[in-house]
Scaffold this active site. Structure first.
Site, PDB file in Angstrom:
ATOM      1  N   HIS A   7       0.845  -1.199   0.000  1.00  0.00           N
ATOM      2  CA  HIS A   7       0.000   0.000   0.000  1.00  0.00           C
ATOM      3  C   HIS A   7       0.869   1.234   0.000  1.00  0.00           C
ATOM      4  O   HIS A   7       2.090   1.140   0.056  1.00  0.00           O
ATOM      5  CB  HIS A   7      -1.005  -0.017   1.161  1.00  0.00           C
ATOM      6  CG  HIS A   7      -0.403   0.036   2.537  1.00  0.00           C
ATOM      7  ND1 HIS A   7       0.372  -0.972   3.060  1.00  0.00           N
ATOM      8  CD2 HIS A   7      -0.465   1.000   3.501  1.00  0.00           C
ATOM      9  CE1 HIS A   7       0.754  -0.649   4.287  1.00  0.00           C
ATOM     10  NE2 HIS A   7       0.262   0.543   4.576  1.00  0.00           N
ATOM     11  N   HIS A  64       1.425   3.911   2.006  1.00  0.00           N
ATOM     12  CA  HIS A  64       1.977   4.672   3.143  1.00  0.00           C
ATOM     13  C   HIS A  64       3.496   4.808   3.015  1.00  0.00           C
ATOM     14  O   HIS A  64       4.180   3.894   2.550  1.00  0.00           O
ATOM     15  CB  HIS A  64       1.604   4.005   4.470  1.00  0.00           C
ATOM     16  CG  HIS A  64       0.164   4.221   4.844  1.00  0.00           C
ATOM     17  ND1 HIS A  64      -0.517   3.409   5.723  1.00  0.00           N
ATOM     18  CD2 HIS A  64      -0.730   5.179   4.447  1.00  0.00           C
ATOM     19  CE1 HIS A  64      -1.768   3.843   5.852  1.00  0.00           C
ATOM     20  NE2 HIS A  64      -1.922   4.914   5.087  1.00  0.00           N
ATOM     21  N   ASP A  84       5.932   4.656   5.012  1.00  0.00           N
ATOM     22  CA  ASP A  84       6.824   3.679   5.644  1.00  0.00           C
ATOM     23  C   ASP A  84       6.830   2.348   4.875  1.00  0.00           C
ATOM     24  O   ASP A  84       7.419   1.366   5.326  1.00  0.00           O
ATOM     25  CB  ASP A  84       6.442   3.452   7.121  1.00  0.00           C
ATOM     26  CG  ASP A  84       5.059   2.865   7.304  1.00  0.00           C
ATOM     27  OD1 ASP A  84       4.107   3.352   6.651  1.00  0.00           O
ATOM     28  OD2 ASP A  84       4.911   1.898   8.080  1.00  0.00           O
ATOM     29  N   HIS A 107      -7.284  -1.232   5.939  1.00  0.00           N
ATOM     30  CA  HIS A 107      -6.248  -0.311   6.442  1.00  0.00           C
ATOM     31  C   HIS A 107      -6.143   0.869   5.472  1.00  0.00           C
ATOM     32  O   HIS A 107      -6.171   2.026   5.887  1.00  0.00           O
ATOM     33  CB  HIS A 107      -4.938  -1.077   6.559  1.00  0.00           C
ATOM     34  CG  HIS A 107      -3.762  -0.240   6.963  1.00  0.00           C
ATOM     35  ND1 HIS A 107      -3.638   0.308   8.216  1.00  0.00           N
ATOM     36  CD2 HIS A 107      -2.648   0.140   6.276  1.00  0.00           C
ATOM     37  CE1 HIS A 107      -2.496   1.001   8.283  1.00  0.00           C
ATOM     38  NE2 HIS A 107      -1.880   0.911   7.116  1.00  0.00           N
ATOM     39  N   ASP A 156       0.232  -4.264   6.154  1.00  0.00           N
ATOM     40  CA  ASP A 156      -0.418  -3.783   7.374  1.00  0.00           C
ATOM     41  C   ASP A 156      -1.857  -4.287   7.490  1.00  0.00           C
ATOM     42  O   ASP A 156      -2.685  -3.648   8.143  1.00  0.00           O
ATOM     43  CB  ASP A 156      -0.433  -2.244   7.401  1.00  0.00           C
ATOM     44  CG  ASP A 156       0.941  -1.649   7.673  1.00  0.00           C
ATOM     45  OD1 ASP A 156       1.897  -2.409   7.887  1.00  0.00           O
ATOM     46  OD2 ASP A 156       1.045  -0.402   7.656  1.00  0.00           O
ATOM     47  N   HIS A 170       5.098  -4.811  10.546  1.00  0.00           N
ATOM     48  CA  HIS A 170       5.480  -4.151  11.799  1.00  0.00           C
ATOM     49  C   HIS A 170       5.639  -5.113  12.969  1.00  0.00           C
ATOM     50  O   HIS A 170       4.927  -6.106  13.073  1.00  0.00           O
ATOM     51  CB  HIS A 170       4.446  -3.080  12.182  1.00  0.00           C
ATOM     52  CG  HIS A 170       4.393  -1.933  11.224  1.00  0.00           C
ATOM     53  ND1 HIS A 170       5.273  -0.879  11.280  1.00  0.00           N
ATOM     54  CD2 HIS A 170       3.587  -1.701  10.173  1.00  0.00           C
ATOM     55  CE1 HIS A 170       4.993  -0.023  10.304  1.00  0.00           C
ATOM     56  NE2 HIS A 170       3.977  -0.495   9.613  1.00  0.00           N
TER      57      HIS A 170
HETATM   58 FE    FE Z   1       2.940   0.578   7.993  1.00  0.00          FE
HETATM   59 ZN    ZN Z   2       0.207   1.427   6.621  1.00  0.00          ZN
END
Ligand code: FE
Ligand code: ZN
Length: 255
Positions: free
Chosen positions: A55, A57, A59, A113, A132, A170
């Site tokens: 995705h 994002h 990070d 998410h 995520d 994560h």
């Molecule tokens: Fe993330």
């Molecule tokens: Zn994310």
């Protein structure tokens, strides 16, 4: 056999490099940063074939452009993310199959998410790369989707073979497990797992990969049908999706 390197970066992110020793093709998953990835490639003597993004994002895509520029790799991401992940080469959709050498990865759409989140399932290798969407004993926060959407997405992952090894982005495991114990304190497997997890983390070791089987036994977001859990959160005999939504809400306020 695919070789997987787990690379911890930033506070709690993992970048994964997946290498096929037969074709010599290599993919990196969600590179938050470029340099640590370039260093591993050099150390291993691997040439990068692909970046796989789950995705948009930062990070997860922060290293994309520099890595592409340095290696000439191709960026694979959801077609629906093409407006917000720059320089995508292959935009994919649910059901598409990507090849890393002879290893097939099927794309599964898992909105919740984010609206365009996808995961990659290496079917014959029993590997799930889930970004995520699913975490060890947890799941992603609802940034762009509804609880119902994320619940539907997680049903797809729940149905995968139990032995599937799950690689998420994560290291949220300890806090997730602490929360899980508040909603299902009677769960013995969960209690035992937390003991192991605390030991791993005290040695600064990753708690990843997990398996679908372990998540079915300990992840509250996979356990809406547990009577003990329903009782604890005052949701007895409610629709599974509503139980799920309540757990998600409680978790949002937990940390
Ligand atoms: Fe993330
Ligand atoms: Zn994310």
């Amino acid at each position: 056999m695919l070789e997987i390197v787990t690379l911890p970066v930033l506070t709690d992110n993992y970048i994964y490099l997946i290498h096929d020793p037969v074709s010599l093709e290599t993919a990196v998953i969600d590179p938050a940063l470029a340099q640590p990835v370039l260093d591993v490639l050099q150390e291993k003597g691997w040439q990068l074939t692909y970046i796989f993004n789950t995705h948009h994002h930062s990070d997860h895509i922060g290293g994309n452009l520099r890595i592409k520029q340095q290696t000439g790799c191709k960026i694979i991401a959801a077609q629906a993310d093409s407006a917000r992940i720059p320089s995508i080469d292959v935009g994919v959709n649910e059901g598409d199959v990507i090849l890393l050498g002879q290893h097939k990865a099927t794309v599964i759409a898992t909105p919740g998410h984010t609206s365009a989140h996808i995961v990659y399932h290496f079917v014959e290798d029993n590997i799930l790369i889930c970004g995520d969407t699913l975490f060890v004993m947890g799941c992603g926060r609802l940034f762009e989707g509804t609880a119902e959407q994320l619940w539907h997405s997680l049903q797809k992952l729940k149905a995968l073979p139990k032995a599937t090894k799950v690689y998420c982005t994560h290291e949220y495991t300890q806090i997730n497990g602490r929360f899980a114990l508040t909603v299902e304190p009677q769960n013995l497997e969960l209690q035992q797992r937390m003991t192991q997890i605390n030991l791993l983390r005290s040695k600064n070791q990753p708690t990843i990969p997990t398996t679908i089987a372990e998540e079915l036994a300990t992840n509250p977001f996979f356990r809406e049908d547990s009577e003990n859990l329903q009782k604890t959160i005052a949701m007895i005999n409610r629709k599974p999706v509503d139980v799920f939504a309540k757990i998600r809400l409680l978790k949002d306020h937990y940390s």
